[in-house]
Write a protein that holds these residues in place. Structure first.
Motif, PDB file in Angstrom:
ATOM      1  N   ASN A 120       0.803  -1.228   0.000  1.00 29.41           N
ATOM      2  CA  ASN A 120       0.000   0.000   0.000  1.00 29.41           C
ATOM      3  C   ASN A 120       0.829   1.269   0.000  1.00 29.41           C
ATOM      4  N   GLY A 121       2.040   1.199   0.504  1.00 27.54           N
ATOM      5  CA  GLY A 121       2.871   2.397   0.631  1.00 27.54           C
ATOM      6  C   GLY A 121       3.089   2.747   2.083  1.00 27.54           C
ATOM      7  N   GLN A 122       4.231   3.305   2.357  1.00 26.44           N
ATOM      8  CA  GLN A 122       4.641   3.598   3.730  1.00 26.44           C
ATOM      9  C   GLN A 122       3.589   4.414   4.479  1.00 26.44           C
ATOM     10  N   GLY A 123       3.226   3.950   5.663  1.00 21.06           N
ATOM     11  CA  GLY A 123       2.333   4.701   6.522  1.00 21.06           C
ATOM     12  C   GLY A 123       0.854   4.483   6.276  1.00 21.06           C
ATOM     13  N   ARG A 124       0.490   3.793   5.199  1.00 21.96           N
ATOM     14  CA  ARG A 124      -0.922   3.541   4.941  1.00 21.96           C
ATOM     15  C   ARG A 124      -1.388   2.328   5.725  1.00 21.96           C
ATOM     16  N   ARG A 125      -2.677   2.288   6.040  1.00 26.20           N
ATOM     17  CA  ARG A 125      -3.188   1.212   6.874  1.00 26.20           C
ATOM     18  C   ARG A 125      -3.174  -0.122   6.133  1.00 26.20           C
ATOM     19  N   ALA A 126      -3.175  -1.204   6.897  1.00 21.95           N
ATOM     20  CA  ALA A 126      -3.223  -2.541   6.315  1.00 21.95           C
ATOM     21  C   ALA A 126      -4.577  -2.770   5.654  1.00 21.95           C
ATOM     22  N   THR A 127      -4.579  -3.489   4.522  1.00 20.74           N
ATOM     23  CA  THR A 127      -5.814  -3.809   3.827  1.00 20.74           C
ATOM     24  C   THR A 127      -5.867  -5.298   3.514  1.00 20.74           C
ATOM     25  N   HIS A 128      -7.097  -5.791   3.387  1.00 18.37           N
ATOM     26  CA  HIS A 128      -7.374  -7.173   3.008  1.00 18.37           C
ATOM     27  C   HIS A 128      -8.348  -7.114   1.837  1.00 18.37           C
ATOM     28  N   GLU A 129      -7.890  -7.550   0.653  1.00 20.02           N
ATOM     29  CA  GLU A 129      -8.651  -7.373  -0.582  1.00 20.02           C
ATOM     30  C   GLU A 129      -8.895  -8.710  -1.264  1.00 20.02           C
ATOM     31  N   VAL A 130     -10.163  -9.005  -1.542  1.00 16.16           N
ATOM     32  CA  VAL A 130     -10.518 -10.165  -2.357  1.00 16.16           C
ATOM     33  C   VAL A 130     -10.490  -9.724  -3.818  1.00 16.16           C
ATOM     34  N   VAL A 131      -9.890 -10.549  -4.665  1.00 17.17           N
ATOM     35  CA  VAL A 131      -9.748 -10.243  -6.085  1.00 17.17           C
ATOM     36  C   VAL A 131     -10.356 -11.412  -6.861  1.00 17.17           C
ATOM     37  N   VAL A 132     -11.535 -11.198  -7.442  1.00 10.24           N
ATOM     38  CA  VAL A 132     -12.235 -12.260  -8.167  1.00 10.24           C
ATOM     39  C   VAL A 132     -11.968 -12.069  -9.656  1.00 10.24           C
ATOM     40  N   THR A 133     -11.266 -13.030 -10.231  1.00  6.08           N
ATOM     41  CA  THR A 133     -10.822 -12.871 -11.604  1.00  6.08           C
ATOM     42  C   THR A 133     -10.796 -14.230 -12.300  1.00  6.08           C
ATOM     43  N   HIS A 134      -9.817 -14.436 -13.169  1.00  6.87           N
ATOM     44  CA  HIS A 134      -9.761 -15.613 -14.029  1.00  6.87           C
ATOM     45  C   HIS A 134      -8.409 -16.302 -13.862  1.00  6.87           C
ATOM     46  N   ALA A 135      -8.274 -17.473 -14.436  1.00  7.08           N
ATOM     47  CA  ALA A 135      -7.063 -18.265 -14.231  1.00  7.08           C
ATOM     48  C   ALA A 135      -5.802 -17.530 -14.705  1.00  7.08           C
ATOM     49  N   TYR A 136      -5.852 -16.918 -15.883  1.00 10.61           N
ATOM     50  CA  TYR A 136      -4.642 -16.313 -16.440  1.00 10.61           C
ATOM     51  C   TYR A 136      -4.179 -15.084 -15.663  1.00 10.61           C
ATOM     52  N   PRO A 137      -5.061 -14.163 -15.274  1.00 13.81           N
ATOM     53  CA  PRO A 137      -4.595 -13.056 -14.432  1.00 13.81           C
ATOM     54  C   PRO A 137      -4.008 -13.521 -13.100  1.00 13.81           C
ATOM     55  N   ILE A 138      -4.596 -14.562 -12.495  1.00 16.20           N
ATOM     56  CA  ILE A 138      -4.018 -15.082 -11.250  1.00 16.20           C
ATOM     57  C   ILE A 138      -2.623 -15.623 -11.518  1.00 16.20           C
ATOM     58  N   ALA A 139      -2.475 -16.384 -12.590  1.00 13.10           N
ATOM     59  CA  ALA A 139      -1.152 -16.916 -12.945  1.00 13.10           C
ATOM     60  C   ALA A 139      -0.150 -15.782 -13.159  1.00 13.10           C
ATOM     61  N   TRP A 140      -0.589 -14.694 -13.806  1.00 10.18           N
ATOM     62  CA  TRP A 140       0.311 -13.569 -14.064  1.00 10.18           C
ATOM     63  C   TRP A 140       0.725 -12.874 -12.770  1.00 10.18           C
TER      64      TRP A 140
END
Length: 201
Positions: A120-140
């Motif tokens: 996120n960058g220095q000093g920014r709060r912690a985040t938890h993000e779900v990313v729903v996508t496809h096989a190839y973007p996950i592989a990348w």
């Protein structure tokens, strides 16, 4: 604690028209139930219907979470090797790809990495993000955080429907691939390994 945690999820099983099947909806519900135990801030999704619908089902298990589209998550071939570098098992897949298509795919892949493969960058709060996508973007994304050669995405592309991959980012440290292609939240009949014949484990 990780400053940014990505929970990468391939959409649920879909039919030939790209719509979730009954199995796909159940897969999405079960991964949503698993992810509801984490302090999720946002559920990002690809613009394609199978990912949009999976994201909505997942988010329904975690009320009041933000759900939003990220165009970079679209299903996409991120890198087309030179013809001499294509293995026999992939030659048919790449038949007909021209230079313009390959360059457009790489631009999308680079935008994907720029948005999702960093802390996120220095000093920014912690985040938890779900990313729903496809096989190839996950592989990348996995290839990118491992700093592997671009063609290595093909060896990581057997991502199962509703499988979970978790990556943690911290400033000043290499990314940590916590798990890849995990299906422990699904019963055996809803697991797909990617092997020929649709084998289940």
């Amino acid at each position: 604690m990780a400053q940014r945690t990505l929970y990468l999820v391939r959409h649920g099983a879909a039919d030939a028209l790209g719509q979730l099947t009954d199995d796909g909806r159940e897969q999405a519900r079960l991964i949503g139930r698993r992810l509801a135990r984490a302090p999720i801030d946002v559920v990002w999704h690809s613009p394609l219907p199978r990912a949009v619908d999976s994201a909505r089902i997942i988010a329904a298990e975690m009320p009041r979470v933000l759900v939003d589209e990220a165009a970079e998550l679209v299903d996409n071939v991120p890198f087309v090797p030179e013809p001499a570098g294509i293995s026999p098992s992939w030659k048919g897949f790449f038949d007909g790809y021209d230079r313009g298509e390959a360059e457009a795919g790489r631009r999308t892949a680079d935008a994907l990495a720029a948005r999702f493969c960093k802390p996120n960058g220095q000093g920014r709060r912690a985040t938890h993000e779900v990313v729903v996508t496809h096989a190839y973007p996950i592989a990348w994304i996995v290839r990118e955080v491992l700093n592997a050669p671009p063609e290595q995405w093909m060896a990581l592309s057997g991502v199962a429907n509703a499988a979970l991959t978790v990556i943690e980012f911290n400033d000043g440290e290499p990314p940590n691939v916590v798990m890849f292609n995990d299906l422990s939240h699904l019963p055996a009949e809803l697991r797909w390994t990617g092997f020929a014949g649709g084998g289940q484990v």
